[in-house]
Design an enzyme around this catalytic site. Structure first.
Site, PDB file in Angstrom:
ATOM      1  N   ASP A  68      48.022  33.718  15.746  1.00  0.00           N
ATOM      2  CA  ASP A  68      47.712  32.286  15.708  1.00  0.00           C
ATOM      3  C   ASP A  68      46.270  32.118  16.175  1.00  0.00           C
ATOM      4  O   ASP A  68      45.926  32.553  17.275  1.00  0.00           O
ATOM      5  CB  ASP A  68      48.691  31.532  16.627  1.00  0.00           C
ATOM      6  CG  ASP A  68      48.562  30.023  16.470  1.00  0.00           C
ATOM      7  OD1 ASP A  68      47.843  29.567  15.544  1.00  0.00           O
ATOM      8  OD2 ASP A  68      49.184  29.297  17.271  1.00  0.00           O
ATOM      9  N   LYS A  92      40.124  21.733  15.457  1.00  0.00           N
ATOM     10  CA  LYS A  92      39.187  21.716  16.583  1.00  0.00           C
ATOM     11  C   LYS A  92      37.780  22.084  16.129  1.00  0.00           C
ATOM     12  O   LYS A  92      36.817  21.437  16.506  1.00  0.00           O
ATOM     13  CB  LYS A  92      39.617  22.693  17.681  1.00  0.00           C
ATOM     14  CG  LYS A  92      41.080  23.063  17.698  1.00  0.00           C
ATOM     15  CD  LYS A  92      41.950  22.088  18.449  1.00  0.00           C
ATOM     16  CE  LYS A  92      43.420  22.441  18.193  1.00  0.00           C
ATOM     17  NZ  LYS A  92      44.365  21.671  18.941  1.00  0.00           N
ATOM     18  N   TRP A  99      51.725  28.347  23.936  1.00  0.00           N
ATOM     19  CA  TRP A  99      51.666  26.942  23.507  1.00  0.00           C
ATOM     20  C   TRP A  99      53.100  26.428  23.438  1.00  0.00           C
ATOM     21  O   TRP A  99      53.965  27.089  22.851  1.00  0.00           O
ATOM     22  CB  TRP A  99      50.993  26.891  22.124  1.00  0.00           C
ATOM     23  CG  TRP A  99      50.861  25.526  21.528  1.00  0.00           C
ATOM     24  CD1 TRP A  99      50.385  24.410  22.146  1.00  0.00           C
ATOM     25  CD2 TRP A  99      51.171  25.140  20.190  1.00  0.00           C
ATOM     26  NE1 TRP A  99      50.378  23.349  21.269  1.00  0.00           N
ATOM     27  CE2 TRP A  99      50.862  23.764  20.056  1.00  0.00           C
ATOM     28  CE3 TRP A  99      51.682  25.812  19.075  1.00  0.00           C
ATOM     29  CZ2 TRP A  99      51.046  23.061  18.865  1.00  0.00           C
ATOM     30  CZ3 TRP A  99      51.858  25.114  17.891  1.00  0.00           C
ATOM     31  CH2 TRP A  99      51.545  23.755  17.795  1.00  0.00           C
TER      32      TRP A  99
END
Ligand code: LMR
Length: 403
Positions: A218, A253, A137
């Site tokens: 993560d 999300k 990311w």
């Protein structure tokens, strides 16, 4: 007499580069083209192209409105009911959980969890370096560098095969100095969508343990690759490894609560006593940063996870989101295969979560934007969760044309 304006003290400050992900949304928002499509940012859209308001969230909010509360400060570490629910959600079933060695603090999204963890680690391990996957990311490197770390990359992805490069990953992990921090994606790897399998995770865990590295997991997409339990397995395995483990997680999300900035930092420690000391220090990190977190998102998530009925509804809605993405992966693969029968698009259905790493080159991404008004990242990552039955053909045709 004419007085001249003194030169601004800030005159030498130059423009910062556009954010590689959110900058795409800025460009998309600026475009006035009626048929524009945004495949950039990692957001789940429904088949009508809308960010959903989940029923479980709607019901929890209606109930909160029925019982209004004053907006006083939350504790520095966040809402207790939320932190307990998150801890249970991630760690229930592990020894670390039973032995009360896990602490969980509410943070401003998953990014906030990473930043609080990074600031804390920098304070106590200033000589450690950070290792992230290549690619990762975009914000991982920027965030850990901003916290004062040198950030290195371990190999992860083989562009030629559009698959993992696991041997190279292991070889690099074997070289990392003891005490360094290794950032791993617990599921639904961002940006590639390629995850390790069980035996590969076991090998990674073995090296991290033997070399005395600090794992930072993560997990931003739990429930989008497989069920909550399947996607949560890696966190549980690390929690029971005997290592100190940092975990950042978010409901942006999975609850479609992006603007509420509702995430958590959890740390698995060696004993309840150590956990208490860590908690006290992490609270200092938060207090000197933003003092204490906001309340609304935490209240929603705590209400849903704390009610059997709302929790079941959430799991059902999450499964629907996951299944819609899986369906779009299959359909996009089939459409592309029709356009370009000689090419292999099986990677689309091998990858999991919101993203697909397509292998598109920067100039092809530019063509997508300029010729087809399809906005996506320069790396070729597309958000499959933004594909729907209305735009599928347009996207498949455009991709095939630039490929
Ligand atoms: C993404 O990767 O697109 C998401 O995680 C959103 C973000 O903040 O970058």
């Amino acid at each position: 007499m004419k007085t001249s304006t003194p030169a601004s003290l800030l005159a030498a400050i130059t423009m910062a580069p556009r954010d590689p992900i959110l900058g795409i949304t800025e460009a998309y928002n600026r475009s006035t083209h009626p048929a524009k499509i945004n495949l950039g940012v990692g957001v789940y859209y429904d088949d009508q192209g809308k960010v959903p308001l989940l029923q479980c969230v709607r019901q929890a909010e209606a109930d909160l409105l029925q019982h209004p509360k004053p907006h006083t400060y939350l504790p520095i570490e966040g809402l207790a009911a939320y932190n307990n629910a998150v801890r249970r959600q991630l760690f229930d079933g592990t020894r670390a959980f039973d032995e009360q060695r896990v602490i969980t603090l509410q943070t401003a999204g998953g990014t906030g969890a990473l930043k609080v963890g990074a600031d804390f680690l920098q304070r106590f391990f200033p000589d450690a370096q950070v290792w992230i996957s290549d690619p990762s990311w975009e914000n991982h490197a920027a965030l850990f560098e901003a916290a004062g770390f040198t950030v290195n990359a371990y190999p992860y992805y083989d562009a030629a095969r559009n698959d993992l490069n696991f041997p190279a990953m292991l070889a690099t992990l074997e070289q990392i100095p003891a005490g360094d921090i290794v950032l791993l994606h617990a599921c639904c790897h961002n940006p590639t969508g390629l995850d390790l399998d069980d035996s590969q995770w076991q090998q990674v865990l073995e090296i991290i343990t033997r070399r005395r590295l600090i794992p930072f997991l993560d997990m931003a997409y739990q429930g989008f690759g497989g069920s909550l339990a399947e996607d949560g397995k890696v966190v549980q395995r690390f929690a029971d490894s005997g290592l100190t483990v940092f975990v950042s997680s978010t409901f942006s999300k999975s609850f479609s609560l992006y603007s509420e900035r509702i995430g958590a930092l959890s740390v698995v420690s060696a004993s309840p006593d150590e956990a208490a000391r860590l908690l006290s220090q992490l609270k200092r990190t938060i207090r000197t940063n933003y003092s204490s977190p906001p309340g609304h998102g935490a209240a929603i998530v705590a209400a849903v996870l704390g009610s059997d009925q709302l929790r079941a509804l959430w799991e059902q809605e999450l499964a629907q989101m996951r299944e819609r993405i899986t369906g779009m992966r299959q359909q996009l693969r089939a459409r592309l295969q029709q356009h370009l029968p000689a090419r292999d698009f099986s990677f689309l259905t091998r990858q999991a979560g919101l993203f697909s790493y397509t292998g598109l080159q920067p100039e092809q991404v530019t063509r997508l934007r300029e010729e087809f008004e399809i906005h996506t990242l320069g790396t070729g990552r597309i958000c499959v969760a933004a594909v729907n039955s209305g735009n599928l053909d347009t996207i498949a045709t455009a991709l095939a044309r630039v490929m």
